[in-house]
Design a protein around this motif. Structure first.
Motif, mmCIF file in Angstrom:
data_model
loop_
_atom_site.group_PDB
_atom_site.id
_atom_site.type_symbol
_atom_site.label_atom_id
_atom_site.label_comp_id
_atom_site.label_asym_id
_atom_site.label_seq_id
_atom_site.Cartn_x
_atom_site.Cartn_y
_atom_site.Cartn_z
ATOM 1 N N ILE A 20 -3.658 3.631 -0.089
ATOM 2 C CA ILE A 20 -3.658 2.576 0.856
ATOM 3 C C ILE A 20 -4.820 2.497 1.483
ATOM 4 C CG2 ILE A 20 -2.618 1.388 2.744
ATOM 5 C CD1 ILE A 20 0.002 2.297 1.721
ATOM 6 N N LEU A 21 -5.209 3.582 2.184
ATOM 7 C CA LEU A 21 -6.517 3.994 2.962
ATOM 8 C C LEU A 21 -7.684 3.559 1.970
ATOM 9 C CD1 LEU A 21 -5.540 7.114 4.907
ATOM 10 C CD2 LEU A 21 -5.767 4.885 5.759
ATOM 11 N N ALA A 22 -7.766 4.097 0.755
ATOM 12 C CA ALA A 22 -8.847 3.728 0.080
ATOM 13 C C ALA A 22 -8.995 2.312 -0.462
ATOM 14 C CB ALA A 22 -8.929 4.642 -1.337
ATOM 15 N N TYR A 272 8.798 -1.020 0.516
ATOM 16 C CA TYR A 272 8.161 -0.807 1.878
ATOM 17 C C TYR A 272 6.511 -0.787 1.765
ATOM 18 C CZ TYR A 272 12.916 -0.434 4.033
ATOM 19 O OH TYR A 272 14.083 -0.837 4.428
ATOM 20 N N HIS A 273 5.936 -1.492 0.828
ATOM 21 C CA HIS A 273 4.740 -1.106 0.734
ATOM 22 C C HIS A 273 3.922 -2.000 1.688
ATOM 23 C CE1 HIS A 273 0.532 -0.696 -0.966
ATOM 24 N NE2 HIS A 273 0.551 -2.035 -0.833
ATOM 25 N N GLU A 274 4.375 -3.117 1.926
ATOM 26 C CA GLU A 274 3.690 -4.000 3.027
ATOM 27 C C GLU A 274 3.965 -3.334 4.420
ATOM 28 O OE1 GLU A 274 1.594 -7.057 4.959
ATOM 29 O OE2 GLU A 274 1.822 -6.399 2.700
ATOM 30 N N ALA A 275 5.130 -2.553 4.524
ATOM 31 C CA ALA A 275 5.296 -2.130 5.865
ATOM 32 C C ALA A 275 4.312 -0.731 5.938
ATOM 33 C CB ALA A 275 6.561 -1.564 5.886
ATOM 34 N N TYR A 276 4.165 -0.061 5.145
ATOM 35 C CA TYR A 276 3.179 1.148 5.177
ATOM 36 C C TYR A 276 1.766 0.547 5.194
ATOM 37 C CZ TYR A 276 6.416 4.568 3.525
ATOM 38 O OH TYR A 276 7.504 5.575 3.388
ATOM 39 N N LEU A 277 1.495 -0.611 4.638
ATOM 40 C CA LEU A 277 0.046 -1.135 4.759
ATOM 41 C C LEU A 277 0.029 -1.607 6.304
ATOM 42 C CD1 LEU A 277 -2.659 -2.347 3.944
ATOM 43 C CD2 LEU A 277 -1.524 -4.222 3.136
ATOM 44 N N ARG A 278 0.964 -2.346 7.114
ATOM 45 C CA ARG A 278 0.611 -2.760 8.282
ATOM 46 C C ARG A 278 0.729 -1.505 9.212
ATOM 47 N NH1 ARG A 278 5.559 -7.369 8.794
ATOM 48 N NH2 ARG A 278 4.557 -8.975 7.422
ATOM 49 N N GLN A 279 1.585 -0.446 9.209
ATOM 50 C CA GLN A 279 1.627 0.704 9.937
ATOM 51 C C GLN A 279 0.195 1.508 9.712
ATOM 52 O OE1 GLN A 279 4.608 4.445 9.540
ATOM 53 N NE2 GLN A 279 2.743 4.605 8.050
ATOM 54 N N ASN A 280 -0.428 1.439 8.660
ATOM 55 C CA ASN A 280 -1.694 2.219 8.540
ATOM 56 C C ASN A 280 -2.813 1.496 9.167
ATOM 57 O OD1 ASN A 280 -0.106 4.041 7.004
ATOM 58 N ND2 ASN A 280 -1.357 4.142 5.245
ATOM 59 N N ARG A 281 -2.643 0.312 9.166
ATOM 60 C CA ARG A 281 -3.749 -0.769 9.607
ATOM 61 C C ARG A 281 -3.534 -0.602 11.092
ATOM 62 N NH1 ARG A 281 -2.205 -5.535 7.876
ATOM 63 N NH2 ARG A 281 -3.441 -5.460 5.937
ATOM 64 N N ASP A 282 -2.513 -0.539 11.639
ATOM 65 C CA ASP A 282 -2.105 -0.340 13.212
ATOM 66 C C ASP A 282 -2.477 1.234 13.775
ATOM 67 O OD1 ASP A 282 -1.350 -1.893 15.283
ATOM 68 O OD2 ASP A 282 0.779 -1.252 15.250
ATOM 69 N N PHE A 283 -2.408 2.058 12.818
ATOM 70 C CA PHE A 283 -2.897 3.222 13.097
ATOM 71 C C PHE A 283 -4.697 3.498 13.072
ATOM 72 C CE2 PHE A 283 -4.606 7.445 11.379
ATOM 73 C CZ PHE A 283 -4.166 8.418 12.617
ATOM 74 N N LEU A 284 -5.202 2.572 12.294
ATOM 75 C CA LEU A 284 -6.618 2.583 12.475
ATOM 76 C C LEU A 284 -7.063 2.011 13.777
ATOM 77 C CD1 LEU A 284 -7.625 1.803 8.719
ATOM 78 C CD2 LEU A 284 -7.553 4.215 9.888
ATOM 79 N N THR A 285 -6.163 0.871 14.016
ATOM 80 C CA THR A 285 -6.499 0.181 15.213
ATOM 81 C C THR A 285 -6.449 1.379 16.427
ATOM 82 O OG1 THR A 285 -5.794 -1.814 14.378
ATOM 83 C CG2 THR A 285 -6.041 -1.651 16.726
#
Length: 334
Positions: A20-22, A272-285
Motif C-alpha cells: 500500500i505504501l509503495a 478491508y483494503h480501502e480501510a487499510y488505505l484510508r488508515q495508512n493515508r491518515d497515518f502519513l498525515t
C-alpha cells in the motif's frame, strides 16, 4: 516532502502495508523492510521497491533515514518496539494488539505521557471502513434515537492453525469488534460473558460474547473461526427509533442454473483494503502534521481492547459474567 518509512515485519500484514505504501501513497518512500528472516525481507523489498533491508528492528528504529515506522511483527514485539520508537521520537503505526499484557499497555501509555505527545497509532482499521463510518454518523445525527444494542458477526473460513482455541478467538480475532463498537457507540464496557456451543469435530467452536456498556447498552459478538463458507463480517446497530445494518459487499451476482450466487472473500484483505488505505493515508498525515487523527485508535484504545479481551478469556474459562475493570482514563488521552 516524501515521508521515509520502515516496515518491521515482512509477513502477511507487513507485506500488505509495504505494498500500500509503495503503490498507493505517493508521499511515502519505502526505505527499509525489516524481518528476522532476511530472505523474506528481501523478497518484500524487491517486490515493493524498498531501498534497504535489515534483520535488526532496534537499529532500524533509530536510523536517520527513517521518519516513521509500521510495526507488523509478531504480537509479543509490539509493545517493546513501540517503546523504542517513542524513545527515538518516531511516529508508529502499530498493528493490533498493542499487547496482550495489560501492564505492557500501561507502560507504553506512560512513555507517551512522559514524552508529551502521542506517537503510536493502533491498527484498528475498521474505524476507517465505510460501513462503520455510516453507522457512527447515523447515531450521531439522531437517525436511530438512543442506541440500545449492537450485534456483530466475525467469521473466517478456518483457523490459522490446529492449536487455535476459544480464548485465542477472544484475544486475537475479537479485538477488532471490541474496538470498533467502542468507537461507534462512544462507550466503555462494564462486563462480559462468553459461551461456546459444541461442534461435532475437534476444531475450535464459535465463541459468542455478551457485553454491557457504561451507558446500559448490550453488545453481542460472535467469533466463528471455522465458518468454512467464507470471510464474513456483519453488524447491526439498533436504536429506539431505527436500526442500521451493514450491507453485504459484492461487486457482482451470478444468475445461472435457476440460482443466484454472490462470492465471499477468502480473508480480510480484499474486504478491508480501502480501510487499510484510508488508515495508512491518515497515518502519513499524522507524521507530516504532528496532529493525531480524530478517527484513529491510540494507546488508550489498545489498552481498552486488551482489558476486555483478558476479562473475556476469564469469563469463558469460568463460565460466568466477568467485570471489565479499567484504570481511570488519563487526561492525556481525552
Amino acid at each position: 516532502m516524501s515521508i521515509r518509512l520502515a516496515v518491521i515485519g515482512a509477513g502477511l500484514m507487513g507485506a500488505d502495508h509495504a505494498q500500500i505504501l509503495a503503490e498507493e501513497l505517493p508521499n511515502a518512500t519505502l526505505e527499509v523492510i525489516c524481518d528476522m528472516d532476511e530472505t523474506r525481507a528481501r523478497c518484500v523489498a524487491d517486490r515493493c521497491g524498498a531501498r534497504d533491508i535489515s534483520t535488526d528492528p532496534a537499529a532500524v528504529i533509530v536510523r536517520a533515514d527513517v521518519d516513521a515506522l509500521v510495526i507488523a511483527s509478531p504480537d509479543f514485539t509490539h509493545a517493546p518496539l513501540s517503546l523504542r520508537a517513542i524513545q527515538a521520537g518516531k511516529p508508529v503505526l502499530c498493528e493490533k494488539p498493542l499487547s496482550q499484557d495489560v501492564a505492557e499497555c500501561l507502560a507504553v501509555m506512560e512513555a507517551e505521557i512522559t514524552a508529551g505527545h502521542r506517537h503510536v497509532m493502533l491498527g484498528f482499521m475498521r474505524r476507517y471502513d465505510q460501513s462503520y463510518i455510516e453507522m457512527r454518523d447515523a447515531l450521531a445525527q439522531g437517525a436511530l434515537g438512543r442506541a440500545l444494542m449492537m450485534h456483530n458477526f466475525h467469521r473466517n473460513v478456518e483457523t490459522p492453525n490446529a492449536e487455535f482455541t476459544g480464548a485465542m478467538a477472544i484475544t486475537n480475532s475479537a479485538p477488532h469488534e471490541f474496538d470498533v463498537v467502542r468507537h461507534v457507540l462512544g462507550c466503555e464496557y462494564t462486563s462480559i460473558s462468553a459461551y461456546q456451543p459444541r461442534r461435532s469435530d475437534d476444531v475450535v467452536a464459535p465463541v459468542v460474547m455478551v457485553l454491557e456498556t457504561d451507558d446500559d447498552q448490550l453488545v453481542t459478538i460472535e467469533i466463528n473461526n471455522n465458518a468454512a463458507y467464507g470471510y464474513d463480517v456483519r453488524a447491526e446497530l439498533v436504536g429506539e427509533t431505527g436500526s442500521i445494518t451493514m450491507a453485504p459487499i459484492a461487486y457482482t451476482r451470478l444468475d445461472a442454473g435457476l440460482q443466484a450466487a454472490t462470492r465471499y472473500e477468502s480473508d480480510w484483505r480484499g474486504r478491508y483494503h480501502e480501510a487499510y488505505l484510508r488508515q495508512n493515508r491518515d497515518f502519513l498525515t499524522f507524521v507530516d502534521s504532528g496532529q493525531f487523527p480524530a478517527r484513529a485508535a491510540d494507546c488508550w484504545d489498545g489498552y481498552a481492547a486488551t482489558v476486555v479481551a483478558m476479562a473475556g478469556t476469564r469469563a469463558l474459562a469460568e463460565g460466568c459474567k466477568h467485570p471489565v475493570t479499567m484504570a481511570p482514563k488519563p487526561e492525556f488521552y481525552k
